[in-house]
Write an enzyme that holds these catalytic residues in place. Structure first.
Site, short mmCIF file in Angstrom:
data_model
loop_
_atom_site.label_atom_id
_atom_site.label_comp_id
_atom_site.label_asym_id
_atom_site.label_seq_id
_atom_site.Cartn_x
_atom_site.Cartn_y
_atom_site.Cartn_z
N ASP A 12 -1.24 24.78 4.57
CA ASP A 12 -1.42 23.90 5.74
C ASP A 12 -0.03 23.56 6.27
O ASP A 12 1.00 23.90 5.67
CB ASP A 12 -2.18 22.63 5.32
CG ASP A 12 -2.50 21.72 6.51
OD1 ASP A 12 -2.65 22.22 7.64
OD2 ASP A 12 -2.58 20.48 6.32
N TYR A 44 1.49 21.27 13.70
CA TYR A 44 1.07 22.53 14.32
C TYR A 44 0.31 22.26 15.62
O TYR A 44 0.31 23.08 16.52
CB TYR A 44 0.17 23.31 13.36
CG TYR A 44 0.90 24.14 12.32
CD1 TYR A 44 2.28 24.14 12.21
CD2 TYR A 44 0.17 24.96 11.44
CE1 TYR A 44 2.93 24.92 11.26
CE2 TYR A 44 0.81 25.75 10.50
CZ TYR A 44 2.19 25.72 10.40
OH TYR A 44 2.82 26.51 9.47
N CYS A 76 -6.24 24.72 7.47
CA CYS A 76 -5.73 24.11 8.71
C CYS A 76 -6.56 24.67 9.86
O CYS A 76 -6.55 25.89 10.10
CB CYS A 76 -4.26 24.48 8.88
SG CYS A 76 -3.56 23.96 10.45
N ASN A 77 -7.27 23.79 10.55
CA ASN A 77 -8.08 24.24 11.70
C ASN A 77 -7.19 24.78 12.81
O ASN A 77 -7.52 25.77 13.46
CB ASN A 77 -8.88 23.07 12.26
CG ASN A 77 -9.94 22.57 11.32
OD1 ASN A 77 -11.10 22.92 11.43
ND2 ASN A 77 -9.55 21.74 10.36
N THR A 78 -6.07 24.11 13.04
CA THR A 78 -5.19 24.47 14.15
C THR A 78 -4.69 25.91 13.97
O THR A 78 -4.60 26.67 14.94
CB THR A 78 -4.02 23.48 14.21
OG1 THR A 78 -4.54 22.15 14.16
CG2 THR A 78 -3.21 23.64 15.47
N CYS A 191 -9.77 18.50 11.47
CA CYS A 191 -8.38 18.65 11.04
C CYS A 191 -8.40 18.24 9.58
O CYS A 191 -8.96 17.18 9.24
CB CYS A 191 -7.46 17.75 11.85
SG CYS A 191 -5.80 17.58 11.13
#
Ligand code: DGL
Length: 278
Positions: A12, A44, A76-78, A191
């Site tokens: 992440d 991010y 990490c979704n981003t 997130c």
């Protein structure tokens, strides 16, 4: 019969992926783990798409070369909503598990048919997020809520710096919609940082909602790919060990080990070639 011990790399931009890591560590306590936080690149959510892909590629190339993982979790979704296809194409023999907004279970479980997705500004504007909503929202109204501060507040909290109720309340307030006789009843934590503040989110919410944390589902996916922990783990060294790697500041081993309920190795800093990717 004994089985080789897998090495799981969880990645992440900061401490957020620990919310995913703790579920995976419960499911495969016998595995070897490396948790990597690219804190030099945090947040991010503020990076352009091109900068984020370049950065994630550079950092993961270095980590994979050093750790030789059996499986990588992009916690990490981003990053997942953008960089996963490229990573899978470049490492076709290495399984990657990503983290993307849990629109499907949220909409399926919502009784008021009004949900919110709380995420970084970058995740909110992703085509990938829009396509999940098109595919799975059905009759649900989906309210996308970008938060530019909440992940940083979680970093502060985990770093032992005080975070006020007002600051958290301001970030979550737009999630709560009461219109046409229907109130938001579900908030997707899109997130991985946010579940680390779950108790405070619950306390500060203007009314009770279901908070969807995708970590248990991600841990189940890891188990599908690696299998359950064997009854007789391999006797080779390192099973259960946790390495903590970051790119700027050493992680706080005491806090991480309290969160994971297990001891961790002395935190490491990974320097070059990351400076070049900043
Ligand atoms: N934890 C990350 C996520 O799941 C994002 C935090 C950041 O902006 O770096 O999206």
């Amino acid at each position: 019969m004994s089985h080789p011990t897998p090495t799981i790399l969880v990645f992440d931009s900061g401490v957020g992926g620990l919310s995913v890591f703790r579920e995976i560590a419960k499911a495969r306590p016998d595995a070897r783990f490396a948790y990597a936080a690219d804190d030099a690149g945090f947040p991010y959510g503020a990076l352009s798409d091109a900068a984020l892909v370049a950065r994630v590629d550079t950092v993961l190339d270095a980590l994979i070369a050093q750790i030789h993982p059996s499986l990588v979790v992009i916690a990490c979704n981003t990053a997942s909503t953008l960089a996963l296809p490229g990573l899978r194409a470049r490492y076709p023999d290495l399984p990657f598990v990503g983290t993307v907004p849990a629109v499907k279970p949220a909409c399926a479980g919502s009784r008021s048919r009004r949900i919110s997705i709380l995420a970084t500004p970058a995740t909110v504007r992703r085509d990938y997020t829009a396509s999940l909503i098109r595919e799975f929202a059905g009759a649900c109204d989906v309210n996308l809520v970008p938060s530019s501060r909440l992940a940083g507040l979680v970093e502060d909290d985990m770093g032992g710096r005080p975070v006020s109720d007002e600051a958290i309340r301001a970030e979550i307030a737009p999630c709560f919609v009461d219109e046409d006789g229907r109130r938001t009843d579900t908030v997707v934590l899109a997130c991985t940082h946010y579940p680390l503040l779950l108790e405070r989110l619950r306390t500060l919410a203007p009314w009770p909602v279901s908070w969807i944390d995708p970590a248990p589902a991600i841990a189940r996916r890891v188990i599908q790919l690696l299998g359950e922990a064997p009854a007789h783990p391999a006797a080779d060294a390192g099973g259960g060990a946790v390495r903590l790697i970051s790119t700027l500041h050493p992680m706080n081993a005491t806090r991480v080990s309290a969160l994971l309920s297990r001891s961790v190795a002395v935190p490491e800093i990974m320097a070059s070639p990351l400076a070049a990717a900043c």
